[in-house]
Write an enzyme that holds these catalytic residues in place. Structure first.
Site, PDB file in Angstrom:
ATOM      1  N   ASP A  98     -51.860   6.013 -10.527  1.00  0.00           N
ATOM      2  CA  ASP A  98     -50.516   6.254 -11.067  1.00  0.00           C
ATOM      3  C   ASP A  98     -50.207   5.190 -12.122  1.00  0.00           C
ATOM      4  O   ASP A  98     -50.513   4.017 -11.953  1.00  0.00           O
ATOM      5  CB  ASP A  98     -49.480   6.198  -9.939  1.00  0.00           C
ATOM      6  CG  ASP A  98     -48.158   6.810 -10.363  1.00  0.00           C
ATOM      7  OD1 ASP A  98     -47.791   7.870  -9.831  1.00  0.00           O
ATOM      8  OD2 ASP A  98     -47.471   6.214 -11.230  1.00  0.00           O
ATOM      9  N   ASN A 158     -43.571  15.169  -3.565  1.00  0.00           N
ATOM     10  CA  ASN A 158     -42.179  15.438  -3.930  1.00  0.00           C
ATOM     11  C   ASN A 158     -42.072  16.872  -4.429  1.00  0.00           C
ATOM     12  O   ASN A 158     -42.930  17.337  -5.194  1.00  0.00           O
ATOM     13  CB  ASN A 158     -41.727  14.471  -5.024  1.00  0.00           C
ATOM     14  CG  ASN A 158     -41.694  13.031  -4.547  1.00  0.00           C
ATOM     15  OD1 ASN A 158     -41.352  12.762  -3.396  1.00  0.00           O
ATOM     16  ND2 ASN A 158     -42.076  12.108  -5.405  1.00  0.00           N
ATOM     17  N   HIS A 161     -48.779  17.378  -7.143  1.00  0.00           N
ATOM     18  CA  HIS A 161     -49.566  16.164  -6.929  1.00  0.00           C
ATOM     19  C   HIS A 161     -49.231  15.543  -5.587  1.00  0.00           C
ATOM     20  O   HIS A 161     -48.094  15.593  -5.137  1.00  0.00           O
ATOM     21  CB  HIS A 161     -49.361  15.142  -8.048  1.00  0.00           C
ATOM     22  CG  HIS A 161     -47.918  14.853  -8.357  1.00  0.00           C
ATOM     23  ND1 HIS A 161     -47.131  15.722  -9.080  1.00  0.00           N
ATOM     24  CD2 HIS A 161     -47.127  13.805  -8.036  1.00  0.00           C
ATOM     25  CE1 HIS A 161     -45.915  15.209  -9.198  1.00  0.00           C
ATOM     26  NE2 HIS A 161     -45.886  14.055  -8.565  1.00  0.00           N
ATOM     27  N   HIS A 217     -49.114  11.958  -3.820  1.00  0.00           N
ATOM     28  CA  HIS A 217     -49.169  10.503  -4.001  1.00  0.00           C
ATOM     29  C   HIS A 217     -49.913   9.900  -2.817  1.00  0.00           C
ATOM     30  O   HIS A 217     -49.665  10.277  -1.675  1.00  0.00           O
ATOM     31  CB  HIS A 217     -47.760   9.898  -4.002  1.00  0.00           C
ATOM     32  CG  HIS A 217     -46.884  10.328  -5.133  1.00  0.00           C
ATOM     33  ND1 HIS A 217     -46.690   9.554  -6.252  1.00  0.00           N
ATOM     34  CD2 HIS A 217     -46.124  11.434  -5.319  1.00  0.00           C
ATOM     35  CE1 HIS A 217     -45.850  10.159  -7.078  1.00  0.00           C
ATOM     36  NE2 HIS A 217     -45.484  11.309  -6.539  1.00  0.00           N
TER      37      HIS A 217
END
Ligand code: 5GP
Ligand code: ZN
Length: 112
Positions: A30, A85, A98, A100
């Site tokens: 990230d 999210n 995605h 995380h």
């Protein structure tokens, strides 16, 4: 998707530090890490949100990629957190699915 930032990373049009790659999945650091280890795992095919997932085989590949990334980053034993999210209340900013992966320190229980 033409203007999707993660599609651009998948196509190699934007640089990223690639951590792991399979036929269907890409994982990269990230750009704004929230923990010592912060990797995002994305499907190579554009899927906007978790609610748009229909290809469950792809999700299997995503989970395999999470396991591989955890081993590569050396956080598999001590543990880590995964977050997906979804949409506005979930705080999703990039509308390409995605996962995380955050670790490398003891994370707080605060989920915001
Ligand atoms: P979201 O809030 O949508 O769940 O998370 C998007 C994540 O993508 C954020 O953690 C953000 O730092 C990361 N991100 C956004 N743009 C880029 C980029 O161009 N490169 C990389 N490596 N990460 C990005
Ligand atoms: Zn995309």
């Amino acid at each position: 998707m033409e203007n999707c930032i993660f599609c651009k990373i998948v196509r190699g049009e934007i640089p990223a530090n690639i951590v792991y790659e399979s036929e269907s999945v890409l994982a990269f650091d990230d750009v704004n890490p929230m923990a010592p280890v912060h990797v995002v795992v994305v499907p190579k095919a554009h899927v906007a949100t978790l609610m748009d997932v229909s290809d469950k085989d792809m999700m299997n590949d995503m989970i395999s990629a999470v396991q591989e990334v955890a081993k590569i980053k050396g956080i598999d034993k001590r543990g880590f957190r995964t977050v997906i999210n979804c949409n506005e209340d979930g705080g999703q900013v990039v509308f390409h699915l995605h996962v995380h992966i955050m670790g490398g320190r003891k994370l707080s229980d605060d989920m915001g």
